[in-house]
Design a protein around this motif. Structure first.
Motif, PDB file in Angstrom:
ATOM      1  N   ASP A   1      67.809  99.748  24.467  1.00 42.36           N
ATOM      2  CA  ASP A   1      68.714 100.581  23.671  1.00 42.36           C
ATOM      3  C   ASP A   1      70.030 100.813  24.408  1.00 42.36           C
ATOM      4  N   GLY A   2      69.957 101.064  25.711  1.00 41.61           N
ATOM      5  CA  GLY A   2      71.164 101.246  26.498  1.00 41.61           C
ATOM      6  C   GLY A   2      72.014  99.987  26.541  1.00 41.61           C
ATOM      7  N   ALA A   3      71.362  98.826  26.635  1.00 41.38           N
ATOM      8  CA  ALA A   3      72.106  97.566  26.658  1.00 41.38           C
ATOM      9  C   ALA A   3      72.795  97.305  25.324  1.00 41.38           C
ATOM     10  N   VAL A   4      72.083  97.560  24.222  1.00 45.18           N
ATOM     11  CA  VAL A   4      72.688  97.353  22.902  1.00 45.18           C
ATOM     12  C   VAL A   4      73.879  98.283  22.718  1.00 45.18           C
ATOM     13  N   ASP A   5      73.734  99.544  23.107  1.00 44.09           N
ATOM     14  CA  ASP A   5      74.828 100.503  22.952  1.00 44.09           C
ATOM     15  C   ASP A   5      76.045 100.098  23.785  1.00 44.09           C
ATOM     16  N   ALA A   6      75.823  99.698  25.026  1.00 47.12           N
ATOM     17  CA  ALA A   6      76.944  99.321  25.894  1.00 47.12           C
ATOM     18  C   ALA A   6      77.657  98.078  25.386  1.00 47.12           C
ATOM     19  N   LEU A   7      76.899  97.080  24.924  1.00 51.49           N
ATOM     20  CA  LEU A   7      77.519  95.846  24.449  1.00 51.49           C
ATOM     21  C   LEU A   7      78.280  96.062  23.139  1.00 51.49           C
ATOM     22  N   LEU A   8      77.766  96.929  22.275  1.00 53.64           N
ATOM     23  CA  LEU A   8      78.487  97.227  21.037  1.00 53.64           C
ATOM     24  C   LEU A   8      79.761  98.019  21.319  1.00 53.64           C
ATOM     25  N   ARG A   9      79.723  98.887  22.329  1.00 51.84           N
ATOM     26  CA  ARG A   9      80.943  99.597  22.722  1.00 51.84           C
ATOM     27  C   ARG A   9      81.976  98.622  23.299  1.00 51.84           C
ATOM     28  N   ALA A  10      81.503  97.653  24.067  1.00 52.99           N
ATOM     29  CA  ALA A  10      82.424  96.642  24.596  1.00 52.99           C
ATOM     30  C   ALA A  10      83.054  95.833  23.473  1.00 52.99           C
ATOM     31  N   ALA A  11      82.237  95.421  22.501  1.00 53.02           N
ATOM     32  CA  ALA A  11      82.771  94.654  21.377  1.00 53.02           C
ATOM     33  C   ALA A  11      83.745  95.488  20.549  1.00 53.02           C
ATOM     34  N   GLY A  12      83.438  96.780  20.351  1.00 56.12           N
ATOM     35  CA  GLY A  12      84.355  97.645  19.615  1.00 56.12           C
ATOM     36  C   GLY A  12      85.665  97.849  20.334  1.00 56.12           C
ATOM     37  N   THR A  13      85.628  97.942  21.659  1.00 55.50           N
ATOM     38  CA  THR A  13      86.861  98.093  22.435  1.00 55.50           C
ATOM     39  C   THR A  13      87.708  96.832  22.362  1.00 55.50           C
ATOM     40  N   LEU A  14      87.075  95.679  22.437  1.00 49.70           N
ATOM     41  CA  LEU A  14      87.821  94.422  22.326  1.00 49.70           C
ATOM     42  C   LEU A  14      88.450  94.263  20.945  1.00 49.70           C
ATOM     43  N   ARG A  15      87.740  94.676  19.936  1.00 52.57           N
ATOM     44  CA  ARG A  15      88.323  94.615  18.592  1.00 52.57           C
ATOM     45  C   ARG A  15      89.485  95.600  18.459  1.00 52.57           C
ATOM     46  N   TYR A  16      89.372  96.758  19.083  1.00 49.47           N
ATOM     47  CA  TYR A  16      90.470  97.728  19.040  1.00 49.47           C
ATOM     48  C   TYR A  16      91.728  97.142  19.696  1.00 49.47           C
ATOM     49  N   ILE A  17      91.549  96.438  20.799  1.00 51.91           N
ATOM     50  CA  ILE A  17      92.698  95.783  21.441  1.00 51.91           C
ATOM     51  C   ILE A  17      93.309  94.753  20.492  1.00 51.91           C
ATOM     52  N   HIS A  18      92.466  93.988  19.838  1.00 49.74           N
ATOM     53  CA  HIS A  18      92.959  92.935  18.944  1.00 49.74           C
ATOM     54  C   HIS A  18      93.725  93.523  17.764  1.00 49.74           C
ATOM     55  N   GLU A  19      93.309  94.676  17.263  1.00 50.88           N
ATOM     56  CA  GLU A  19      93.934  95.253  16.076  1.00 50.88           C
ATOM     57  C   GLU A  19      95.171  96.080  16.395  1.00 50.88           C
ATOM     58  N   ASN A  20      95.330  96.555  17.621  1.00 50.05           N
ATOM     59  CA  ASN A  20      96.408  97.492  17.931  1.00 50.05           C
ATOM     60  C   ASN A  20      97.424  96.965  18.927  1.00 50.05           C
ATOM     61  N   PHE A  21      97.170  95.830  19.576  1.00 44.13           N
ATOM     62  CA  PHE A  21      98.108  95.302  20.567  1.00 44.13           C
ATOM     63  C   PHE A  21      98.374  93.837  20.242  1.00 44.13           C
ATOM     64  N   THR A  22      99.637  93.486  20.145  1.00 43.73           N
ATOM     65  CA  THR A  22     100.018  92.121  19.790  1.00 43.73           C
ATOM     66  C   THR A  22     100.960  91.553  20.854  1.00 43.73           C
ATOM     67  N   ASN A  23     101.177  90.255  20.766  1.00 40.97           N
ATOM     68  CA  ASN A  23     102.103  89.538  21.663  1.00 40.97           C
ATOM     69  C   ASN A  23     101.744  89.762  23.137  1.00 40.97           C
ATOM     70  N   ALA A  24     100.477  89.607  23.450  1.00 40.92           N
ATOM     71  CA  ALA A  24     100.033  89.792  24.833  1.00 40.92           C
ATOM     72  C   ALA A  24     100.519  88.636  25.695  1.00 40.92           C
ATOM     73  N   PRO A  25     100.966  88.909  26.927  1.00 38.82           N
ATOM     74  CA  PRO A  25     101.458  87.826  27.778  1.00 38.82           C
ATOM     75  C   PRO A  25     100.352  87.065  28.499  1.00 38.82           C
ATOM     76  N   SER A  26      99.131  87.597  28.535  1.00 40.80           N
ATOM     77  CA  SER A  26      98.043  86.943  29.269  1.00 40.80           C
ATOM     78  C   SER A  26      97.031  86.366  28.294  1.00 40.80           C
ATOM     79  N   VAL A  27      96.272  85.388  28.777  1.00 40.97           N
ATOM     80  CA  VAL A  27      95.340  84.661  27.917  1.00 40.97           C
ATOM     81  C   VAL A  27      94.172  85.539  27.511  1.00 40.97           C
ATOM     82  N   ASP A  28      93.670  86.370  28.424  1.00 43.47           N
ATOM     83  CA  ASP A  28      92.493  87.166  28.102  1.00 43.47           C
ATOM     84  C   ASP A  28      92.774  88.229  27.060  1.00 43.47           C
ATOM     85  N   LEU A  29      94.046  88.533  26.788  1.00 37.48           N
ATOM     86  CA  LEU A  29      94.410  89.490  25.745  1.00 37.48           C
ATOM     87  C   LEU A  29      94.930  88.821  24.486  1.00 37.48           C
TER      88      LEU A  29
END
Length: 728
Positions: free
Chosen positions: A229-257
């Motif tokens: 349960d802890g692993a599922v919660d942590a991984l879903l939080r990570a995926a939600g944070t990555l999606r938040y970056i994708h939806e709110n930050f554009t024109n990133a200068p680095s590849v990982d963003l």
């Protein structure tokens, strides 16, 4: 470190754990990659600029060496990214390894000089008084560079991110640069990126939050339901944070963003969360069967449900593998990650066939097994058997044993394919945990096949149909919860951020001192007015014509009138009417003033909260003469800072000031709040009171307009110089 920032002391020293040492090595590789990139840029510029043939050959040779070194460094960084076993749990039981994200590295930044200069220039404050807040912010950023891989590290990053909300609005104006550059290294390639915007800093911090969540998820004990349960919660939080970056930050200068990379990484974390959920279903199924004194293979429905869940997981990893093959991602995502995803795809396909075979081979009621075929197999064209739908074929001639043997053989073939893919990748060959997981499942399937003693020697060879991917669970991503980690504005003393921000402009604070008249001066004022009225009584009794004739004289051939406009009968009537209107307005303003600042006070009213603003100025009052303006912000009252004070608190301070009031005011310079301003200095012979003011205003109000009706106003014809009258 201040006691209120004691939570900053939890930074990772980078040498206490294997993950810390791995991150230290990553930091060193980033620095080396940065050095080689600078050398390559200089060599390329020299190669383009020079025309010497020998020098060009030397530079070309140097470029080849630099490119070789860069390739080796990037391979070492990819090997670090493939070191997933260091992030797994220390349990002796082998589980399928998870893929965590490495953290982005950044350089240290000195904010002292830029912040101090901006405080002095923009806020007109003493920058020396803000040394402690600047030091606290720098300490916070220094600790943020090396967070612990736990919830404490996540909290530290969230607090720093929330503090950036205030820093961006306090010190980063939208129309010019502050001179502060944020430099971060790419977590996948090690290439540095530099930008002046706080948005880049925020995106990198959020990426590290997602990275810590992935490491927390990979670190969980996955042999217990609580750990899963802890692993599922942590991984879903990570995926939600990555999606938040994708939806709110554009024109990133680095590849990982970049957008494509964030989508792939988010899909990777979602797939791994579903994998942990599947492992929890396996654990619960075994516990349920053991509680009923039965084996899992004896429960047909549970076996087929697990088969479809495993097929759904394999389908998810297949989609992820296809996304990783795209051009914008394949060259940057570590090859070991792509290979591991491919291995997991084949492994969970094999596991789905194995569960299906186990359920069919041990089914006690064949008719019940036949009823489940419609939900187990797909009717797509890709899943047909010799041109005939599997469901229709086995409804006519159903042999659950033959079908179970076909699924078992298919699972063995897929296990062998998974092991072959592992051997094909150099980074995955040494992953002992991965080999043991796949090998153990293959041996279990081999033992199951060996136990089939009644298998005919010349049985019909069947191709196992594809299992329809299906899941009873739908995963929901967890977005970052910024409200859970609230922080206090370090630069709160600058004032409310809605007004005192980098994008708002106002004049430098000026000092205004107001002094009320004493009782003795009031009495002398009244007596002086009575004397003047008695002296002028005879003047008012004169006839209109006599008064006019006596006051016009001729000097040097030019008629000059010494007539005072205030005493002309027609003008006097107009003045009385205007005076009545002004008196009514004065009464209304006095009512507002008394309701706000009390009594026969200083002649101004206030409104609003934090900061309180000057609402109105009474004409010819102390406030008007002192240079106060409507819309001014009240900064302090008698050396008491009131930028954060409420309306009631300001009124109490003004009422308690007595006869002397000292104010520090600032005039907003925005177009929407720009108003006409009074004269910086005004001469007055009145004895109503005394005033001293220090004003730094840059604009002055135009003089008071003359009465609208003028009895001596000439018609609009061309003037004749012979009959011109000059009045004064």
């Amino acid at each position: 470190m201040n006691c209120r920032f004691s939570w900053l002391q939890g930074s990772d020293p980078r040498v206490a754990t294997c993950r810390g040492r791995l991150q230290t090595r990553r930091c060193q590789l980033n620095q080396e990659i940065n050095k080689e990139l600078r050398l390559r840029a200089g060599a390329e510029n020299l190669f383009k600029a020079t025309t010497n043939r020998k020098l060009r050959e030397t530079v070309a040779l140097e470029l080849s060496f630099v490119n070789s070194n860069l390739q080796l460094l990037k391979e070492q960084l990819a090997e670090l990214n493939s070191s997933v076993e260091l992030y797994q749990n220390d349990s002796k039981e082998c589980v399928m390894p998870m893929i965590p994200l490495g953290l982005k590295e950044t350089k240290e930044i000195d904010f002292r000089e830029p912040f101090k200069d901006f405080i002095l220039e923009h806020y007109s404050e003493n920058a020396a008084t803000y040394e402690d807040p600047i030091s606290d912010f720098m300490d916070m950023r220094q600790a943020m560079r090396t967070p612990v891989r736990s919830t404490a590290g996540v909290a530290l990053l969230f607090k720093y991110y929330n503090q950036l909300y205030y820093i961006e609005r306090r010190f980063f104006p939208p129309d010019r640069s502050l001179g502060v550059y944020f430099e971060w290294f790419d977590s996948l390639t090690g290439v540095p990126s530099c930008q002046r915007t706080v948005a880049f800093e925020k995106a990198c911090v959020l990426f590290n939050i997602a990275g810590i969540y992935t490491q927390i998820g990979a670190r969980q004990e996955r042999k217990t339901c609580a750990g899963l349960d802890g692993a599922v919660d942590a991984l879903l939080r990570a995926a939600g944070t990555l999606r938040y970056i994708h939806e709110n930050f554009t024109n990133a200068p680095s590849v990982d963003l970049a957008a494509d990379t964030l989508l792939v990484l988010g899909a990777l974390m979602t797939s791994q969360a579903r994998e942990c959920l599947f492992e929890k279903l396996q654990l619960q199924a075994r516990e349920a069967c053991s509680g009923r004194d039965r084996e899992l293979r004896d429960d047909l429905d549970m076996c087929l449900d697990l088969a479809q869940e495993s097929a759904q997981l394999a389908h998810t990893y297949q989609q992820l593998y296809d996304k990783m093959q795209t051009e914008g991602v394949f060259n940057y995502v570590p090859y070991s990650w792509v290979s591991l995803v491919h291995v997991k795809t084949e492994f969970y396909k094999a596991l789905a066939h194995q569960y299906c075979a186990t359920g069919l081979l041990h089914a006690t009621v064949p008719q019940h097994a036949r009823d489940r075929l419609s939900a187990l197999y797909s009717n797509d064209r890709d899943c047909t058997l010799n041109g005939v739908s599997p469901t229709s074929k086995y409804e006519e001639e159903f042999d659950h044993l033959a079908l179970g043997r076909a699924h078992l053989l298919e699972s063995l073939a897929l296990y062998e394919e998974a092991l072959r893919l592992q051997r094909m990748c150099r980074e995955l060959r040494g992953k002992e945990a991965l080999s043991r997981v796949v090998t153990s499942q293959r041996e279990r399937a081999s033992r199951e096949r060996t136990s089939l003693r009644d298998e005919p020697e010349f049985a019909e060879l069947l191709d196992a149909p594809a299992i329809l991917p299906s899941s009873k669970f739908q995963l929901a991503l967890t977005p970052p919860d910024f409200a859970q980690h609230r922080v206090e504005d370090l630069f709160k003393s600058l004032g409310p951020i809605a007004i005192f921000s980098a994008k708002r402009h106002w004049s430098a604070p000026r000092l205004v001192q107001l002094q009320k008249q004493t009782e003795f001066r009031r009495e002398s004022k009244r007596s002086e007015k009575r004397d003047r009225s008695e002296d002028n009584s005879t003047y008012y009794n004169q006839t209109r014509d006599d008064k006019y004739i006596d006051r016009v004289t001729k000097q040097n051939g030019v008629y000059i009138s010494s007539f005072d406009l205030d005493y002309h009968p027609k003008l006097l009537e107009d003045k009385l009417a205007n005076g009545a209107r002004r008196q009514r307005r004065r009464e209304l303003r006095r009512v507002a003033s008394e309701a706000t600042v009390g009594g026969d006070g200083f002649g101004f009213s206030v409104r609003g909260d934090a900061p309180v603003m000057v609402a109105g100025i009474e004409p010819n009052s102390l406030a008007d003469i002192g240079g106060m303006r409507e819309g001014d912000f009240i900064i302090s009252i008698n050396d008491v800072d009131v930028k954060w004070s409420s309306h009631e608190e300001v009124v109490q301070l003004i009422q308690g000031a007595g006869d002397s009031l000292t104010l520090r005011l600032a005039t907003p310079m925005d177009k929407s709040s720009t108003k006409s301003t009074p004269l910086a200095s005004r001469e007055s012979n009145s004895t109503a009171g005394s005033m001293s003011a220090a004003s730094s205003s840059s604009s002055e109000r135009s003089p008071r307009r003359a009465p609208s009706w003028n009895p001596f106003r000439r018609s609009r014809r061309e003037p004749n110089p012979h009959d011109m009258l000059v009045y004064r």
